[in-house]
Design an enzyme around this catalytic site. Sequence first.
Site: not given
Length: 747
Positions: A93, A430, A460, A490, A523, A619, A647
Amino acid sequence: MKPDTAGAPNTAAILLPERFGSSEVQTARATEDRIDIPEFAPSLIPDGDVTPERFLDRELSWLAFNARVLELAEDPDLQLLERVNFLSIFASNLDEFFMVRVAGLKRRIAAGLAVPSPAGLSPIEVLEQISDAAHELHVRHAHVFADQIRPALAAESIHLVHWTELDDGAKARLSTMFAEKVFPILTPLAVDPAHPFPYISGLSLNLALVVRNPVSDKELFARLKVPDQLPRLISVDGPRAGTVPGRVARFIPLEEVISEHLDQLFPGMEVLEHHTFRVTRNEDLEVEEDDAENLLQALEKELLRRRFGPPVRLEVATDINPNVQALLVRELDVEESEVYALPAPLDLRGLSVIGGIDRSDLRYPKNVAHTSRYLNESETAKAANVFAAMRRRDILLHHPYDSFSTSVQAFLEQAAADPKVQAIKQTLYRTSGDSPIVDALVDAAEAGKQVLALVEIKARFDEQANISWARKLEQAGVHVVYGIVGLKTHCKLSLVVRQELDGLRRYCHIGTGNYHPRTARYYEDLGLLTADNQVGEDLTKLFNQLSGYAPKSTFKRLLVAPRSVRSGLIDRIEREIANKKAGLPAKVQIKVNSMVDEAIIDSLYRASQAGVQVDVIVRGICSLRPGVPGLSENITVRSILGRFLEHSRVFTFANAGDPVVYIGSADMMHRNLDRRVEALVQLRNPEDINYVLTLLERYVDPETSSWHLDNEGLWTRFHLDDTGQPLSDVQSWLLSSRSRQRSANRR
């Protein structure tokens, strides 16, 4: 309840001062200037001055999030290998934070865009506070490993060893491994008048060497990259080491093995000293889509440039020779404040090797996701006919508690194989090249179906992988498009068109998470499978907008960014304010990854001032200040971190006793609301609405373990009650409640 005060002084020191890519550095208005379809993305950024005391700084809030991850690694009540994994996650992170956020701030300063943040801090002030907080976090992270985790691993016979601690047999095995697998790919680079200082790639681990020529007695500098093709930590005792309790498992850093064989790399020279160091570079991408005739080619070129971004951080071992450090600082052109001196080993991302050891006694109990009861009441391993189940009712999925493979994956695989299916339209943000989702789309195209894949290749750090499987889809005959210029796509959408007796019927999936089967196992996400005609019409319009030209589409059950998510949510919040004033039930609950957008936050402040109870579950980043008298005393902010990565994005409104619930892909950030295509869908099934409301009440329950945010930006962990007993863990509660539900169904 009582707060967990372990590590509290460190956390307070990080947070008491007053908020990731190149796209975020630009203002929303500057971004709009590049969009060819202004009707699709009207400006909703409020005009006028922003009062800084209303907001917490987003960058420091992100560091506070990573401090919460570190607190999990510090928790002795967690399973040991999970604590190891949290240490690795923390390191990863922090790398991304420097590569994107710190790099973006430096770029703004260099470009003269020194506009204060909503918290009232200039970019230089933010960088200074980041430096202070990040240095403290780096040191704390290193000491957690050295003082807590490493001794605890040793107590379980798992050791991180030095070369000098090995017996002759182990040294011989490692020397053979070095000769066969390491030596051939090493490239020592000298620095002298004929050899300029070499380029140091971002995030690579390196050895800085001082060697001496015994003939001339001259000392020289050299650099050696530790190859990243090999595991960071090498198992001394074989691949099964550590899997049996009580059996010794030893791991050694790869750089130590290399260091013991440096004489083979510099024959005839004397190696005087060696030191590890690591550089972090600006690795965000800048692709001007308007100028790119082919987005794929432009992105591939930019990915090559990414490797050569300017440095933003230099990590060195604490025992480094000051002269060598000075040379690195000078040659890499970094500031002294950007140097982080840490005890070896550097780059603790590599702890994931140890974290992955198959020791069930040292990790969370195994979770086996089960098929949703609405898809397969017989509880067999394979899902029943998904289309028939969707015709019966909307199906709300909650991953990883509900199986992804027997729901979303089965939906698309059955669509690919069903001769009655005419078309499949899918967004992909993704996923993986070997994903069964990608395979299903390929199979459908090869079977002659119309298949559209809206691929966001600019996701990204997944850009290169996304390019690869985008080409795989194109080669199979899938129509691959890349969305609208200037906007990232997205939203998480699937649309299947099927020929039935009464005509064409549309089947839809709208989710909060990516179509990635592996991440769906850890997730936490929500998804809706529905054959509702309104949703089908909405998705048809939205896909037409993404693949063609339809900027003025209107939607019935969807809110779509950048046009209507912000305005739609604010409208809902204003209705709650009106209901409260009328004496009707009013309440707002929002669960997101990030809460940053000032317009949304200000609307929540207005709701609080009107007496509306507002619960925010976040989060990561939160710029909202809860509990400020006269501003936000009716707002609470909680954070849940744990086994699964929270998530899902959820928005609920009491609506005078007739609750309204949305789920979808959008976080409350400028990039999501202004520069991305996002979609929220309104739930209609009363059972699904009640499930979500019950879930969020559990998240904010005082008896649930969580972090609480105060109005100064300080997060405090509450995970023990007044008697010292653990509070309820919401993820464990969900796992056990699902288990009880399955048992009841079988009876």
